[in-house]
Scaffold this active site. Structure first.
Site, mmCIF file in Angstrom:
data_model
loop_
_atom_site.group_PDB
_atom_site.id
_atom_site.type_symbol
_atom_site.label_atom_id
_atom_site.label_comp_id
_atom_site.label_asym_id
_atom_site.label_seq_id
_atom_site.Cartn_x
_atom_site.Cartn_y
_atom_site.Cartn_z
ATOM 1 N N LEU A 9 0.838 -1.195 0.000
ATOM 2 C CA LEU A 9 0.000 0.000 0.000
ATOM 3 C C LEU A 9 0.876 1.250 0.000
ATOM 4 C CD1 LEU A 9 -2.678 -1.106 2.608
ATOM 5 C CD2 LEU A 9 -2.492 -1.645 0.170
ATOM 6 N N ARG A 16 0.901 13.890 7.411
ATOM 7 C CA ARG A 16 1.625 14.163 8.660
ATOM 8 C C ARG A 16 3.122 14.403 8.446
ATOM 9 N NH1 ARG A 16 -1.078 8.963 11.470
ATOM 10 N NH2 ARG A 16 -1.224 8.412 9.264
ATOM 11 N N GLU A 155 -8.320 0.691 15.979
ATOM 12 C CA GLU A 155 -7.444 1.825 15.692
ATOM 13 C C GLU A 155 -7.375 2.747 16.901
ATOM 14 O OE1 GLU A 155 -5.503 2.270 12.740
ATOM 15 O OE2 GLU A 155 -6.113 0.177 12.927
ATOM 16 N N ASN A 170 -0.518 -3.659 15.825
ATOM 17 C CA ASN A 170 -0.546 -4.137 14.443
ATOM 18 C C ASN A 170 0.569 -3.429 13.678
ATOM 19 O OD1 ASN A 170 -1.257 -4.755 11.775
ATOM 20 N ND2 ASN A 170 -2.893 -3.197 11.718
ATOM 21 N N ASN A 226 4.935 7.836 9.959
ATOM 22 C CA ASN A 226 3.864 8.767 9.611
ATOM 23 C C ASN A 226 4.324 10.215 9.678
ATOM 24 O OD1 ASN A 226 2.010 6.690 9.250
ATOM 25 N ND2 ASN A 226 1.460 6.689 11.417
ATOM 26 N N ALA A 421 58.223 25.379 -14.139
ATOM 27 C CA ALA A 421 57.366 25.955 -13.103
ATOM 28 C C ALA A 421 56.902 27.346 -13.532
ATOM 29 C CB ALA A 421 58.131 26.042 -11.792
ATOM 30 N N ARG A 438 57.193 31.633 -19.739
ATOM 31 C CA ARG A 438 57.107 32.680 -18.723
ATOM 32 C C ARG A 438 58.180 33.700 -19.043
ATOM 33 N NH1 ARG A 438 59.899 28.484 -14.714
ATOM 34 N NH2 ARG A 438 62.042 29.123 -15.082
#
Ligand code: UD1
Ligand code: CA
Length: 454
Positions: A9, A16, A155, A170, A226, A421, A438
């Site tokens: 299900l 909630r 319930e 349950n 929940n 470098a 460089r």
């Protein structure tokens, strides 16, 4: 063996949770709750698994894939109404049907197996998986008769004070004789506190028809999620379960209270996980590794004898004997070969680094292909982005990149070549040559004396 069906299900909105995300898709240890439930079911030999979807149906289907069946519950009128939606598929089929909630992620396949065996051995029409809890608030209570047998489930909202004192609850997991289940469902009404068709009413209906009802009491802790408080509790319990599993398989977890390993992670023997480490779903780690402290791995394939400290890695592969960190960031699409060293403050993105190469400090490598036994000096940057497109940098085997070099992509540094470098390399460097890009240094002699005189 009778046919075995399963109904999950998963149609509720989960009000909630107060969330944009549908309840059953909230992750527990990195995996959506409903996926945990379906994974447990998949370890059983069921003939059919049917998931009842409603809110977020498309998202739930996308998550669970095409190997299972789906039934739509357009309006969520209660858990009995949800199961009734499956009537067209299963109603007249002889067999045993498991009914599970998509919000009970901790139910294991062992518990389900025990429930089915209990059910089939007793010949009951329905068997409820129950649990005895210290604080049962919110759950349906198991009401037993003077003979000790289960009579019905009440319930929380419909229970009397006396019934609320019952601590057997349950879990929302059941096993039914399939044909009897659907016959009883026709008789369920919605005359209760919530105006819903409760699946739990089936118990009383079957009992009234002279059928046998059983309860299978589980010791396994389960949580019906929940709200977010229950979500955190489920997370903590699942986390402990996962960590215990890895420890039993030979993994050392220095501090289980401060280590987070999600579902579906594999770790080899004698690997050690240090505190503050998060290992996310889909990660595979080999044997004899040292992971952490303070390390996050997401969907990574890690070989044997790898050491990763204080680093973040995602969607990448790290081969045997490599070391990463402290403080490295390895982004998706990277592959570090055997014995590669990626040191401190190094970022690697979509880059392959060949066996034995070293990128020891303060470097960015993006969209690069680095060969074997290459030394990438401190402060090297691949200049991979021109503002519109990304370009590739290739550095071939055995070459040496000096400190603070910029490699402006697309560019290739040949095999065994050197980059001086401080160079900004914009042209390919041939094999075996030295590239210097460089200004030459000029020394102004006696400059200091002259400036003082002025
Ligand atoms: C349910 C049980 C309760 C049990 C608890 C265990 C009922 C009436 N009560 O209560 O006895 O102790 O589970 O966690 O069954 N769903 C649908 N369609 C619907 C209504 C619900 O698919 O119309 C799904 C939800 O998405 C959820 C599951 O069924 O995954 C359970 O529903 P929920 O509303 O969470 O029931 P609980 O109040 O927790
Ligand atoms: Ca629930």
């Amino acid at each position: 063996m009778p046919d075995k069906f399963a109904i999950v299900l998963a149609a509720g909105q989960g009000t909630r949770m107060k969330s944009k995300l549908y309840k059953v898709l909230h992750p527990v240890c990195g995996k959506p709750m409903v996926q945990h439930v379906v994974d447990s079911l998949n370890r059983l030999d069921t003939n059919r698994i049917v998931v009842v979807v409603g809110h977020g149906a498309e998202k739930v289907k996308e998550q669970l894939g095409d190997n299972i069946e789906y039934v739509m519950q357009e309006e969520q009128l209660g858990t009995a109404h949800a199961v009734m939606q499956v009537a067209s598929l299963l109603k007249d089929k002889p067999g045993t049907t498991l009914v599970l909630s998509g919000d009970e992620p901790l139910i294991s396949s062992q518990t389900l197996e025990a429930l089915v065996s209990h059910h089939e051995a007793s010949g009951a029409a329905g068997t409820i998986l129950t649990r005895v809890m210290e604080s049962p608030t919110g759950y349906g209570r198991i009401i037993r008769g003077a003979d000790g047998l289960v009579e019905r489930i009440v319930e929380q909202k419909d229970a009397t004070e006396q019934e609320r004192a019952v601590r057997e609850i349950n879990t929302g997991t059941y096993c039914f004789d399939n044909e009897k289940l659907f016959k009883a469902l026709d008789k369920v009404s919605n005359a209760n506190a919530q105006g819903e068709y409760y699946l739990t009413d089936v118990i009383q209906i079957l009992k009234g028809a002279g059928e046998k009802i059983e309860a299978s009491i589980t010791e396994e802790i389960t949580v019906g999620v929940n709200d977010r408080v229950a979500l955190a509790r489920a997370e903590a319990l699942m986390r402990e379960r996962i960590l215990n599993h890895h420890m039993r398989q030979g993994v050392t977890v220095i501090d289980p209270h401060n280590t987070y390993i999600q579902a579906d992670v594999t770790i080899g023997r004698d690997s050690v996980i240090y505190p503050g480490t998060i290992i996310e779903a889909g990660t595979v780690i080999g044997e004899d590794c040292i992971i952490g402290p303070q390390t996050q791995l997401k969907n990574c394939q890690v070989g044997d004898g790898v050491e990763i400290k204080q680093s973040v890695l995602a969607d990448s592969r790290i081969d045997n004997g490599a070391t990463v960190g402290p403080f490295a960031y390895v982004r998706p699409g990277s592959h570090l070969g055997e014995n590669v060293k990626v040191g401190d403050f190094v970022e690697i993105k979509n880059t392959t680094i060949g066996k034995g190469s070293k990128v020891s400090h303060l470097t960015y490598l993006g969209d690069a292909e680095i060969g074997q036994d290459v030394n990438v000096g401190c402060g090297t940057v691949t200049v991979n982005y021109d503002g519109v497109r990304k370009h590739k940098t290739v550095v071939k085997d055995h070459s040496f990149i000096g400190c603070n070099a910029n490699l402006v992509a697309p560019v290739t540094v040949g095999e065994g070549a050197y980059v001086a470098a401080g160079s900004t390399i914009t042209k390919d460097v041939p094999d075996g040559s030295l590239a210097v890009a460089r200004e030459r240094q000029t020394n102004k002699e006696d400059y200091a004396k002259k400036i003082i005189k002025k």
